[in-house]
Design a protein around this motif. Structure first.
Motif, PDB file in Angstrom:
ATOM      1  N   GLN A 198       9.677  15.401  50.727  1.00  0.00           N
ATOM      2  CA  GLN A 198      11.290  14.760  49.463  1.00  0.00           C
ATOM      3  C   GLN A 198      12.583  15.332  50.932  1.00  0.00           C
ATOM      4  O   GLN A 198      12.859  14.586  50.704  1.00  0.00           O
ATOM      5  N   ASN A 199      12.378  16.433  51.139  1.00  0.00           N
ATOM      6  CA  ASN A 199      13.845  17.027  51.484  1.00  0.00           C
ATOM      7  C   ASN A 199      14.193  16.443  52.745  1.00  0.00           C
ATOM      8  O   ASN A 199      15.157  15.740  53.351  1.00  0.00           O
ATOM      9  N   THR A 202      14.931  13.186  52.191  1.00  0.00           N
ATOM     10  CA  THR A 202      16.500  12.877  51.554  1.00  0.00           C
ATOM     11  C   THR A 202      17.540  12.649  52.904  1.00  0.00           C
ATOM     12  O   THR A 202      18.236  12.071  53.270  1.00  0.00           O
TER      13      THR A 202
END
Length: 504
Positions: A198-199, A202
């Motif tokens: 997810q990081n 992003t």
């Protein structure tokens, strides 16, 4: 609603028409003005100013054409020619202003162009860095995603066995605890994997967004650069055209000025009433004026300091005299009445005579600057042009020029061009008088166009003392003495009619 909109449009149309009519009337009024710098001229646009000048030049040309059929050697023709020269001067000033504005515009465009180039260079560097960073982030994201996909595939292959089933099928407590620890580790690993994914996703999206923004800005700057380059090229071409136009107008101005000077010299040669050429360089006069003003300011400071010192000494002397008188022997009063009366009468007479002489010597009283020529040949403001701020005494070259009153020589100087010829006042002298006028103001006199100067700056001269010999140096049509009186300051703007100070 449609009716209201139509009504509003009509109202706006009427107001705009009204404003246009008013502006037209204002412009017509300006064009119709007879004065040199018509009211509102300075507030006009460059196009309006040029139209104004073009119109007036046509009118003057028509008048000159009519006058030339009779004779060019007349005061009226020269005066009209000088009007044309003034309009040509205004045209030159306008052209110079437009050239200056064009140069400023070019400088601004060049700065803008250079700034855009630097921004583009910086953006390209930033885009390159972001592109490399985006590739790295994309690679990391792909790797993390592949790990996540493998984990999901492994779960799928292993079936849908739940955590509870795994624990319940344990053979013993040791196996139970072992399986429980494994489940915890797998869950923690899965959680970290998802968080990293997810990081990284992003960060990758943010980097791509930033990259997209930079690329859009680069495109905009590149477009601006093209527009700026085009405008810069057009402005440079426009400037070149204006410079050519300026040179042509300058040639026309010089030709007309030369014709005016020649005609004036021929006309004045007939009457021997020599004066100055009409069309003087205002910037040159301003330069000379600043020098005179500065010298006058220093003179006033010296005089004020001198007056303070004199007043202080006089006060001290008076106190000492009073003290001495009060301590004198009182027996002196026993002198005879006759002797006392005679002595008092004699002292009173002497005192009165002294006071009368002192009063007369401290009063400003000028004499003619050229003793051999007491007739003014060209009066104050009557030389046929604006700016004749003195009077002229036409006289033979070498005539004596004297100080109109006592005072200090502020300026004794030759004004020359780079080629050695004389300009403006030529060989000139300025005197700051040590006596004030009836209003209590300082007075300064100027003597111009001399052939020779015989006094130096800082020298004290008496009334009627020889200071120069007349001539025709500088802006002069022939031998004469140009005489100015300036008060309360030595500024060109404070010139007054000298006849108010000269003998009647």
């Amino acid at each position: 609603m449609k009716r209201k909109n139509k009504a509003l449009v009509k109202v706006i149309s009427v107001l705009m028409t009204f404003c246009f009519v008013l502006s037209g009337l204002s412009y017509s009024t300006v064009l119709g003005a007879d004065n040199e710098y018509a009211d509102g001229y300075e507030s006009m646009s460059s196009a309006q100013k040029q139209a104004y000048l073009t119109q007036h030049l046509k009118e003057v040309e028509a008048k000159l054409s009519g006058l030339s059929r009779q004779s060019k050697e007349t005061e009226e023709y020269i005066k009209t020619l000088d009007q044309k020269i003034k309009y040509l001067q205004m045209e030159l000033s306008l052209a110079d202003e437009e050239i200056s504005n064009a140069k400023k515009r070019i400088t601004a465009l060049e700065n803008q162009y250079n700034s855009n180039e630097n921004q583009i260079k910086q953006l390209k560097t930033e885009i390159q860095e972001l592109t490399e960073q985006s590739k790295i982030l994309q690679k990391e994201f792909d790797e993390s995603y592949e790990q996540y996909a493998q984990r999901e595939r492994a779960l799928y292959i292993s079936g849908n066995m739940s955590t509870l089933t795994t624990l319940l099928t344990s053979k013993d407590i040791s196996t139970l605890f072992t399986r429980l620890e494994m489940i915890k580790r797998v869950a923690r690993s899965d959680k970290e994997l998802l968080e990293n994914l997810q990081n990284e996703g992003t960060e990758l999206m943010a980097t791509k967004q930033q990259l997209s923004t930079k690329e859009e800005k680069l495109t905009a700057n590149q477009q601006t650069l093209v527009i700026t380059e085009k405008e810069l090229s057009e402005t440079v071409t426009e400037l070149q055209g204006k410079q050519v136009d300026y040179e042509a107008k300058e040639v026309a101005y010089k030709q007309e000025k030369q014709e005016s000077d020649n005609l004036l010299k021929e006309l004045q040669a007939k009457t021997q009433a020599y004066s100055e050429y009409h069309n003087q360089d205002l910037a040159e006069l301003e330069e000379v004026n600043r020098e005179i003003e500065q010298a006058a300011e220093e003179f006033v400071k010296r005089m004020e300091e001198q007056n303070k010192t004199t007043t202080s000494k006089a006060t001290t002397t008076k106190k000492q005299t009073t003290t001495k008188a009060s301590t004198e022997n009182k027996d002196s009063s026993s002198e005879t009445a006759a002797s006392t009366t005679k002595s008092t009468t004699k002292k009173a007479t002497t005192k009165a005579t002294t006071q009368k002489t002192t009063a007369a010597s401290s009063k400003l009283s000028m004499t003619f600057p050229v003793p051999s020529q007491t007739k003014i040949t060209t009066g104050y403001g009557s030389a046929g042009y604006a700016g004749h701020t003195g009077v002229d005494f036409a006289c033979a070259t070498g005539s004596k020029v004297v100080a109109a009153e006592s005072g200090y020589v502020l300026i004794s100087k030759d004004l020359k061009n780079s080629n050695g010829s004389y300009r403006s006042y030529g060989r000139y002298i300025v005197i700051a008088h040590d006596k004030k006028n009836s209003k209590g103001n300082y007075v300064y006199t100027l003597y111009a166009h001399n052939s020779q100067r015989v006094v130096s700056e800082g020298e004290y001269v008496k009334k009627g003392q020889l200071i120069a010999y007349s001539g025709s140096t500088g802006n002069s049509t022939g031998p004469h003495c140009h005489f100015e009186v300036r008060t309360p300051s030595a500024s060109y703007n404070d010139c007054v009619d000298p006849t108010a100070y000269l003998p009647k």
